[in-house]
Design a protein around this motif. Structure first.
Motif, PDB file in Angstrom:
ATOM      1  N   SER A   1      12.133  -0.933  -4.668  1.00 20.70           N
ATOM      2  CA  SER A   1      11.989   0.470  -5.043  1.00 20.70           C
ATOM      3  C   SER A   1      10.954   1.099  -4.123  1.00 20.70           C
ATOM      4  O   SER A   1      10.043   0.414  -3.649  1.00 20.70           O
ATOM      5  CB  SER A   1      11.535   0.585  -6.508  1.00 20.70           C
ATOM      6  N   GLY A   2      11.105   2.387  -3.865  1.00 23.82           N
ATOM      7  CA  GLY A   2      10.157   3.071  -2.998  1.00 23.82           C
ATOM      8  C   GLY A   2      10.561   3.011  -1.538  1.00 23.82           C
ATOM      9  O   GLY A   2      11.486   2.281  -1.156  1.00 23.82           O
ATOM     10  N   PRO A   3       9.873   3.766  -0.678  1.00 24.53           N
ATOM     11  CA  PRO A   3      10.253   3.859   0.735  1.00 24.53           C
ATOM     12  C   PRO A   3       9.941   2.579   1.501  1.00 24.53           C
ATOM     13  O   PRO A   3       8.902   1.946   1.294  1.00 24.53           O
ATOM     14  CB  PRO A   3       9.401   5.030   1.244  1.00 24.53           C
ATOM     15  N   CYS A   4      10.864   2.182   2.363  1.00 24.00           N
ATOM     16  CA  CYS A   4      10.638   1.070   3.299  1.00 24.00           C
ATOM     17  C   CYS A   4      10.222  -0.208   2.592  1.00 24.00           C
ATOM     18  O   CYS A   4       9.267  -0.882   3.005  1.00 24.00           O
ATOM     19  CB  CYS A   4       9.597   1.466   4.350  1.00 24.00           C
ATOM     20  N   LEU A   5      10.910  -0.547   1.502  1.00 25.63           N
ATOM     21  CA  LEU A   5      10.624  -1.779   0.755  1.00 25.63           C
ATOM     22  C   LEU A   5       9.201  -1.789   0.208  1.00 25.63           C
ATOM     23  O   LEU A   5       8.483  -2.783   0.311  1.00 25.63           O
ATOM     24  CB  LEU A   5      10.856  -3.010   1.644  1.00 25.63           C
TER      25      LEU A   5
ATOM     26  N   ALA B   1       0.848  -1.198   0.000  1.00 25.62           N
ATOM     27  CA  ALA B   1       0.000   0.000   0.000  1.00 25.62           C
ATOM     28  C   ALA B   1       0.882   1.246   0.000  1.00 25.62           C
ATOM     29  O   ALA B   1       1.967   1.262   0.589  1.00 25.62           O
ATOM     30  CB  ALA B   1      -0.904  -0.007   1.219  1.00 25.62           C
ATOM     31  N   HIS B   2       0.427   2.303  -0.680  1.00 22.62           N
ATOM     32  CA  HIS B   2       1.214   3.528  -0.782  1.00 22.62           C
ATOM     33  C   HIS B   2       1.355   4.220   0.573  1.00 22.62           C
ATOM     34  O   HIS B   2       2.390   4.785   0.896  1.00 22.62           O
ATOM     35  CB  HIS B   2       0.562   4.464  -1.797  1.00 22.62           C
ATOM     36  N   SER B   3       0.317   4.166   1.374  1.00 21.00           N
ATOM     37  CA  SER B   3       0.328   4.852   2.666  1.00 21.00           C
ATOM     38  C   SER B   3       1.154   4.065   3.682  1.00 21.00           C
ATOM     39  O   SER B   3       0.861   2.894   3.975  1.00 21.00           O
ATOM     40  CB  SER B   3      -1.096   5.026   3.186  1.00 21.00           C
ATOM     41  N   LEU B   4       2.182   4.697   4.230  1.00 23.49           N
ATOM     42  CA  LEU B   4       3.024   4.032   5.225  1.00 23.49           C
ATOM     43  C   LEU B   4       2.241   3.691   6.487  1.00 23.49           C
ATOM     44  O   LEU B   4       2.549   2.731   7.178  1.00 23.49           O
ATOM     45  CB  LEU B   4       4.215   4.924   5.570  1.00 23.49           C
ATOM     46  N   GLY B   5       1.212   4.482   6.774  1.00 21.96           N
ATOM     47  CA  GLY B   5       0.464   4.294   8.010  1.00 21.96           C
ATOM     48  C   GLY B   5      -0.364   3.032   8.058  1.00 21.96           C
ATOM     49  O   GLY B   5      -0.770   2.605   9.143  1.00 21.96           O
ATOM     50  N   VAL B   6      -0.647   2.414   6.918  1.00 22.68           N
ATOM     51  CA  VAL B   6      -1.451   1.192   6.928  1.00 22.68           C
ATOM     52  C   VAL B   6      -0.578  -0.049   6.764  1.00 22.68           C
ATOM     53  O   VAL B   6      -1.093  -1.164   6.654  1.00 22.68           O
ATOM     54  CB  VAL B   6      -2.518   1.219   5.807  1.00 22.68           C
ATOM     55  N   ARG B   7       0.744   0.139   6.781  1.00 22.19           N
ATOM     56  CA  ARG B   7       1.658  -0.983   6.612  1.00 22.19           C
ATOM     57  C   ARG B   7       2.319  -1.362   7.931  1.00 22.19           C
ATOM     58  O   ARG B   7       2.538  -0.520   8.802  1.00 22.19           O
ATOM     59  CB  ARG B   7       2.764  -0.628   5.600  1.00 22.19           C
ATOM     60  N   ASP B   8       2.655  -2.649   8.060  1.00 24.15           N
ATOM     61  CA  ASP B   8       3.492  -3.119   9.156  1.00 24.15           C
ATOM     62  C   ASP B   8       4.930  -3.066   8.650  1.00 24.15           C
ATOM     63  O   ASP B   8       5.350  -3.909   7.850  1.00 24.15           O
ATOM     64  CB  ASP B   8       3.105  -4.550   9.533  1.00 24.15           C
ATOM     65  N   LEU B   9       5.688  -2.090   9.096  1.00 26.35           N
ATOM     66  CA  LEU B   9       7.031  -1.879   8.566  1.00 26.35           C
ATOM     67  C   LEU B   9       8.023  -2.946   9.001  1.00 26.35           C
ATOM     68  O   LEU B   9       9.147  -2.991   8.486  1.00 26.35           O
ATOM     69  CB  LEU B   9       7.546  -0.497   8.975  1.00 26.35           C
TER      70      LEU B   9
END
Length: 349
Positions: free
Chosen positions: A332-336, A235-243
């Protein structure tokens, strides 16, 4: 898959902190000449050409058209380009060869990070409404991921330092690496990441040649057959991901057949030490798997080429007989955020 496709040649530049004395074309041409010379092919023998780069990094629109001068204006070629790391250009070339429209493909990618601030350039990948206006750069976002891993008990700072030390020690045997041997962890860049946890900023290029079936065996003594390749996105939104996890990497690996039987080598595109922790877990890598014997992205990280280099390095180990089944990963992209996984195998000895 109806056709067998293999990596039959790989070449790369020496990755340098700056290449201000070279244009993209001048940086590319030796690599293109090298990879063609390994197979004895001429430009006219290549059925399809695909490149990967970033206009944002170059600072001008359609910059990839200038790089085509390195391929040559004659004879006319079938050509494509992706605004991504060269690993995704390889994926496009692979699908082209699967259709039977071509038997050989040239894939190349390049990146010059030295002219500007790559940390600022990479903010252009972020959500333009809620995140990008805050200007969190790539290191700050990686630090969020690293802290999440530490808070979850998945790693700690000494373990991250050990990842950096191992990677750069392995790079001692890689003449193309930018950082080799003992490198101090240094001061915090963004806590908990220190200088040693972050990739070097540098310029470089890479190229591979793909070939199908018997053509691959004619061009290479031990082709690195692509048994599976897939890419997925979070998902594009970092807030909905488990980093602390990377389900897109796990899914791509599953679809590529990485879990069907063990691999002996893994070239992981992990620009930050904390990201190797995430990838090892997602890819279910055993302790006996040789991870980043080239030194990985912590030793050389030319943006837009580093992912293709991972595939090339894995393929080269198959070519040399140092690996029988290797996994290559690009991100590619932030935080894998986006992840590609390829499984490469050599013919039985």
């Amino acid at each position: 898959m109806t056709r067998e496709i293999a990596v039959v040649a790989f070449a790369q530049t020496d990755h340098r902190r700056t290449s201000h004395d070279l244009s993209e074309v001048e940086m590319l041409m030796p690599v293109l000449h090298d990879v063609l010379a390994q197979t004895g092919l001429k430009t006219a023998d290549i059925g399809f050409t695909c490149s990967g780069s970033s206009d944002y990094l170059a600072g001008r629109a359609f910059s990839f058209t200038l790089a085509l001068d390195g391929v040559g204006a004659w004879p006319p070629i079938s050509e494509s380009h992706v605004e991504m790391d060269g690993a995704w250009a390889l994926y496009e070339a692979w699908t082209k060869l699967l259709t039977g429209d071509a038997d050989t493909a040239l894939v190349y990618s390049y990146g010059k990070s030295s002219p500007g601030s790559v940390r600022d350039v990479l903010t252009r990948q972020l959500d333009p409404y809620y995140v990008a206006p805050l200007w969190p750069d790539s290191v700050a976002l990686a630090a969020l991921q690293a802290q999440a891993l530490i808070d979850a008990g998945d790693t700690d700072e000494p373990e991250l330092a050990a990842v950096a030390a191992r990677s750069r020690e392995d790079a001692s045997a890689n003449p193309h690496a930018q950082l080799r041997g003992a490198v101090e962890q240094g001061e915090y860049v963004v806590r908990p990441l220190r200088t040693g946890d972050c990739p070097p900023i540098g310029d470089g290029a890479a190229a591979v040649i793909l070939a199908a079936g018997d053509r691959a065996r004619e061009l290479c003594a031990r082709p690195a057959w692509i048994r599976g390749i897939d890419h997925r996105i979070e998902a594009h939104s970092l807030g909905v991901r488990d980093l602390t996890d990377s389900p897109s990497t796990r899914l791509a690996a599953e679809k590529a057949g990485a879990f069907d039987k063990p691999v002996d080598t893994a070239e992981l595109h992990a620009p930050f030490t904390s990201q190797e922790v995430v990838l090892r877990k997602a890819l279910r890598l055993r302790d006996d798997v040789r991870v980043n014997p080239s030194g990985g992205a912590l030793a050389a990280h030319s943006v837009m080429a580093a992912g293709l280099v991972r595939i090339g390095e894995a393929a080269a180990r198959v070519h040399r007989g140092e690996s029988d089944r290797a996994l290559a990963h690009a991100t590619s992209g932030p935080c894998l955020q986006q992840n590609l996984v390829a499984v490469l195998e050599g013919d039985p000895r």
